[in-house]
Design a protein around this motif. Structure first.
Motif, PDB file in Angstrom:
ATOM      1  N   LEU A  24      70.557   0.417 -77.538  1.00 39.95           N
ATOM      2  CA  LEU A  24      69.155   0.727 -77.283  1.00 39.95           C
ATOM      3  C   LEU A  24      69.055   1.895 -76.315  1.00 39.95           C
ATOM      4  CD1 LEU A  24      66.157  -0.025 -77.633  1.00 39.95           C
ATOM      5  CD2 LEU A  24      66.444  -1.620 -75.729  1.00 39.95           C
ATOM      6  N   GLU A  25      68.370   2.944 -76.720  1.00 38.13           N
ATOM      7  CA  GLU A  25      68.221   4.146 -75.899  1.00 38.13           C
ATOM      8  C   GLU A  25      66.920   4.148 -75.111  1.00 38.13           C
ATOM      9  OE1 GLU A  25      68.452   7.171 -78.847  1.00 38.13           O
ATOM     10  OE2 GLU A  25      70.524   6.676 -79.369  1.00 38.13           O
ATOM     11  N   MET A  26      65.840   3.649 -75.725  1.00 37.48           N
ATOM     12  CA  MET A  26      64.545   3.715 -75.070  1.00 37.48           C
ATOM     13  C   MET A  26      63.582   2.708 -75.698  1.00 37.48           C
ATOM     14  SD  MET A  26      61.995   6.992 -74.589  1.00 37.48           S
ATOM     15  CE  MET A  26      61.487   7.169 -76.274  1.00 37.48           C
ATOM     16  N   ILE A  27      62.660   2.203 -74.864  1.00 39.90           N
ATOM     17  CA  ILE A  27      61.549   1.385 -75.340  1.00 39.90           C
ATOM     18  C   ILE A  27      60.277   2.159 -75.005  1.00 39.90           C
ATOM     19  CG2 ILE A  27      60.353  -0.826 -75.210  1.00 39.90           C
ATOM     20  CD1 ILE A  27      62.901  -1.977 -73.982  1.00 39.90           C
ATOM     21  N   ASP A  28      59.481   2.413 -76.005  1.00 37.94           N
ATOM     22  CA  ASP A  28      58.247   3.171 -75.824  1.00 37.94           C
ATOM     23  C   ASP A  28      57.061   2.243 -76.082  1.00 37.94           C
ATOM     24  OD1 ASP A  28      56.145   4.927 -75.778  1.00 37.94           O
ATOM     25  OD2 ASP A  28      56.898   6.215 -77.380  1.00 37.94           O
ATOM     26  N   GLY A  29      56.289   1.953 -75.022  1.00 41.19           N
ATOM     27  CA  GLY A  29      55.123   1.080 -75.138  1.00 41.19           C
ATOM     28  C   GLY A  29      53.922   1.744 -75.780  1.00 41.19           C
ATOM     29  N   LYS A  30      54.079   2.976 -76.179  1.00 40.43           N
ATOM     30  CA  LYS A  30      53.067   3.804 -76.844  1.00 40.43           C
ATOM     31  C   LYS A  30      51.892   4.155 -75.943  1.00 40.43           C
ATOM     32  CE  LYS A  30      54.253   2.835 -81.554  1.00 40.43           C
ATOM     33  NZ  LYS A  30      53.784   2.624 -82.897  1.00 40.43           N
ATOM     34  N   GLU A  31      51.123   3.193 -75.473  1.00 38.12           N
ATOM     35  CA  GLU A  31      49.971   3.483 -74.621  1.00 38.12           C
ATOM     36  C   GLU A  31      49.938   2.494 -73.466  1.00 38.12           C
ATOM     37  OE1 GLU A  31      46.367   3.555 -76.913  1.00 38.12           O
ATOM     38  OE2 GLU A  31      47.412   4.429 -78.615  1.00 38.12           O
ATOM     39  N   ALA A  32      50.205   2.972 -72.265  1.00 40.41           N
ATOM     40  CA  ALA A  32      50.221   2.092 -71.103  1.00 40.41           C
ATOM     41  C   ALA A  32      48.824   1.695 -70.660  1.00 40.41           C
ATOM     42  CB  ALA A  32      50.957   2.760 -69.946  1.00 40.41           C
ATOM     43  N   ASN A  36      47.580  -3.296 -76.070  1.00 37.14           N
ATOM     44  CA  ASN A  36      48.017  -3.414 -77.459  1.00 37.14           C
ATOM     45  C   ASN A  36      49.438  -3.954 -77.534  1.00 37.14           C
ATOM     46  OD1 ASN A  36      50.112  -1.349 -77.719  1.00 37.14           O
ATOM     47  ND2 ASN A  36      48.489   0.128 -77.439  1.00 37.14           N
ATOM     48  N   PRO A  37      49.771  -4.638 -78.616  1.00 40.28           N
ATOM     49  CA  PRO A  37      51.086  -5.250 -78.752  1.00 40.28           C
ATOM     50  C   PRO A  37      52.126  -4.355 -79.423  1.00 40.28           C
ATOM     51  CG  PRO A  37      49.673  -6.036 -80.494  1.00 40.28           C
ATOM     52  CD  PRO A  37      48.840  -5.103 -79.643  1.00 40.28           C
ATOM     53  N   TYR A  38      51.809  -3.093 -79.658  1.00 37.91           N
ATOM     54  CA  TYR A  38      52.706  -2.216 -80.416  1.00 37.91           C
ATOM     55  C   TYR A  38      53.650  -1.455 -79.497  1.00 37.91           C
ATOM     56  CZ  TYR A  38      49.168  -3.231 -83.865  1.00 37.91           C
ATOM     57  OH  TYR A  38      48.294  -3.890 -84.694  1.00 37.91           O
ATOM     58  N   PHE A  39      54.899  -1.308 -79.929  1.00 38.66           N
ATOM     59  CA  PHE A  39      55.877  -0.534 -79.182  1.00 38.66           C
ATOM     60  C   PHE A  39      56.964  -0.057 -80.128  1.00 38.66           C
ATOM     61  CE2 PHE A  39      57.270  -4.901 -79.146  1.00 38.66           C
ATOM     62  CZ  PHE A  39      58.652  -4.874 -79.206  1.00 38.66           C
ATOM     63  N   ASP A  40      57.724   0.932 -79.684  1.00 36.35           N
ATOM     64  CA  ASP A  40      58.830   1.472 -80.470  1.00 36.35           C
ATOM     65  C   ASP A  40      60.135   1.202 -79.745  1.00 36.35           C
ATOM     66  OD1 ASP A  40      57.156   2.500 -82.415  1.00 36.35           O
ATOM     67  OD2 ASP A  40      57.062   4.489 -81.497  1.00 36.35           O
ATOM     68  N   MET A  41      61.154   0.882 -80.498  1.00 36.63           N
ATOM     69  CA  MET A  41      62.505   0.729 -79.961  1.00 36.63           C
ATOM     70  C   MET A  41      63.364   1.832 -80.572  1.00 36.63           C
ATOM     71  SD  MET A  41      62.905  -3.415 -79.943  1.00 36.63           S
ATOM     72  CE  MET A  41      64.535  -3.366 -79.268  1.00 36.63           C
ATOM     73  N   HIS A  44      69.642   4.319 -83.106  1.00 34.43           N
ATOM     74  CA  HIS A  44      70.003   5.517 -83.855  1.00 34.43           C
ATOM     75  C   HIS A  44      68.814   6.001 -84.682  1.00 34.43           C
ATOM     76  CE1 HIS A  44      70.830   2.077 -86.471  1.00 34.43           C
ATOM     77  NE2 HIS A  44      70.597   2.886 -87.492  1.00 34.43           N
ATOM     78  N   LYS A  45      67.845   5.118 -84.871  1.00 34.02           N
ATOM     79  CA  LYS A  45      66.575   5.458 -85.510  1.00 34.02           C
ATOM     80  C   LYS A  45      65.473   4.709 -84.759  1.00 34.02           C
ATOM     81  CE  LYS A  45      65.039   3.018 -89.620  1.00 34.02           C
ATOM     82  NZ  LYS A  45      65.244   2.605 -90.973  1.00 34.02           N
ATOM     83  N   VAL A  46      64.250   5.103 -84.946  1.00 35.24           N
ATOM     84  CA  VAL A  46      63.118   4.503 -84.238  1.00 35.24           C
ATOM     85  C   VAL A  46      62.526   3.379 -85.084  1.00 35.24           C
ATOM     86  CG1 VAL A  46      60.837   4.909 -83.253  1.00 35.24           C
ATOM     87  CG2 VAL A  46      62.599   6.674 -83.082  1.00 35.24           C
ATOM     88  N   TYR A  47      62.366   2.204 -84.449  1.00 35.68           N
ATOM     89  CA  TYR A  47      61.768   1.053 -85.111  1.00 35.68           C
ATOM     90  C   TYR A  47      60.435   0.749 -84.445  1.00 35.68           C
ATOM     91  CZ  TYR A  47      66.379   0.273 -87.126  1.00 35.68           C
ATOM     92  OH  TYR A  47      67.560   0.414 -87.806  1.00 35.68           O
ATOM     93  N   SER A  48      59.382   0.725 -85.229  1.00 35.24           N
ATOM     94  CA  SER A  48      58.062   0.358 -84.709  1.00 35.24           C
ATOM     95  C   SER A  48      57.918  -1.147 -84.787  1.00 35.24           C
ATOM     96  CB  SER A  48      56.960   1.025 -85.521  1.00 35.24           C
ATOM     97  OG  SER A  48      57.008   2.415 -85.330  1.00 35.24           O
ATOM     98  N   MET A  49      57.487  -1.730 -83.667  1.00 31.84           N
ATOM     99  CA  MET A  49      57.399  -3.185 -83.576  1.00 31.84           C
ATOM    100  C   MET A  49      55.987  -3.606 -83.193  1.00 31.84           C
ATOM    101  SD  MET A  49      60.479  -4.254 -84.031  1.00 31.84           S
ATOM    102  CE  MET A  49      62.172  -3.814 -83.872  1.00 31.84           C
ATOM    103  N   GLU A  50      55.676  -4.855 -83.484  1.00 32.23           N
ATOM    104  CA  GLU A  50      54.430  -5.466 -83.029  1.00 32.23           C
ATOM    105  C   GLU A  50      54.769  -6.815 -82.428  1.00 32.23           C
ATOM    106  OE1 GLU A  50      50.082  -7.002 -84.643  1.00 32.23           O
ATOM    107  OE2 GLU A  50      51.520  -6.176 -86.058  1.00 32.23           O
ATOM    108  N   ALA A  51      54.433  -6.994 -81.170  1.00 28.51           N
ATOM    109  CA  ALA A  51      54.648  -8.268 -80.503  1.00 28.51           C
ATOM    110  C   ALA A  51      53.477  -9.193 -80.812  1.00 28.51           C
ATOM    111  CB  ALA A  51      54.775  -8.048 -78.995  1.00 28.51           C
ATOM    112  N   TYR A  52      53.604 -10.435 -80.418  1.00 29.55           N
ATOM    113  CA  TYR A  52      52.536 -11.408 -80.624  1.00 29.55           C
ATOM    114  C   TYR A  52      51.300 -11.035 -79.823  1.00 29.55           C
ATOM    115  CZ  TYR A  52      50.119 -15.862 -80.811  1.00 29.55           C
ATOM    116  OH  TYR A  52      49.173 -16.836 -81.001  1.00 29.55           O
ATOM    117  N   SER A  53      51.524 -10.506 -78.616  1.00 29.41           N
ATOM    118  CA  SER A  53      50.424 -10.087 -77.743  1.00 29.41           C
ATOM    119  C   SER A  53      50.942  -9.010 -76.803  1.00 29.41           C
ATOM    120  CB  SER A  53      49.902 -11.270 -76.933  1.00 29.41           C
ATOM    121  OG  SER A  53      50.903 -11.717 -76.041  1.00 29.41           O
ATOM    122  N   CYS A  54      50.037  -8.402 -76.059  1.00 27.14           N
ATOM    123  CA  CYS A  54      50.442  -7.409 -75.066  1.00 27.14           C
ATOM    124  C   CYS A  54      51.301  -8.066 -73.980  1.00 27.14           C
ATOM    125  CB  CYS A  54      49.211  -6.751 -74.469  1.00 27.14           C
ATOM    126  SG  CYS A  54      49.598  -5.407 -73.353  1.00 27.14           S
ATOM    127  N   ALA A  55      50.940  -9.284 -73.590  1.00 25.64           N
ATOM    128  CA  ALA A  55      51.719 -10.008 -72.578  1.00 25.64           C
ATOM    129  C   ALA A  55      53.144 -10.262 -73.059  1.00 25.64           C
ATOM    130  CB  ALA A  55      51.033 -11.322 -72.226  1.00 25.64           C
TER     131      ALA A  55
END
Length: 121
Positions: A24-32, A36-41, A44-55
């Motif tokens: 894992l190189e970086m975690i991007d919360g997109k908008e601090a 929102n529950p969305y973030f990128d991991m 070697h490639k970027v994976y867009s994720m959605e958590a259950y909640s922002c918490a």
């Protein structure tokens, strides 16, 4: 990565993909600034994720950061997260952060309400 789906009345979870923390190189919360529950991991490639909640997104990032500090001690970039809720040394930290944050906000709000109702002399 876990896929959640429902079969009739039963909820099922299936492991879709696994990664190593060392990759894992970086975690991007997109908008601090937004809730929102969305973030990128970034691996070697970027994976867009959605958590259950922002918490749960913040809990996941804190957990990865702790695991990194404990075992790898590498420079893990965590960007676009509010550092107030990300670091353990903040006044909001505890083992049950979400409930504690809510209790403190309610406490401060009730204090402000009481102060606003006090007559000025």
């Amino acid at each position: 990565m876990v896929k959640h789906f429902r079969v009739d009345r039963e909820e099922k979870y299936e492991i879709v993909e696994k990664w190593f923390l060392k990759d894992l190189e970086m975690i991007d919360g997109k908008e601090a600034d937004t809730d929102n529950p969305y973030f990128d991991m970034h691996f070697h490639k970027v994976y867009s994720m959605e958590a259950y909640s922002c918490a749960s997104k913040y809990t996941f990032a804190r957990t990865l950061n702790k695991l990194n500090e404990m075992y790898l001690k590498k420079d893990l970039k965590i960007v676009n997260f509010d550092n107030t809720y990300l670091n353990d040394d903040s006044i909001w930290s505890s083992n049950n952060r979400d409930c504690l944050v809510l209790m403190r906000i309610c406490f401060y709000a009730s204090n402000l309400l009481c102060l606003s109702l006090c007559p000025l002399s």
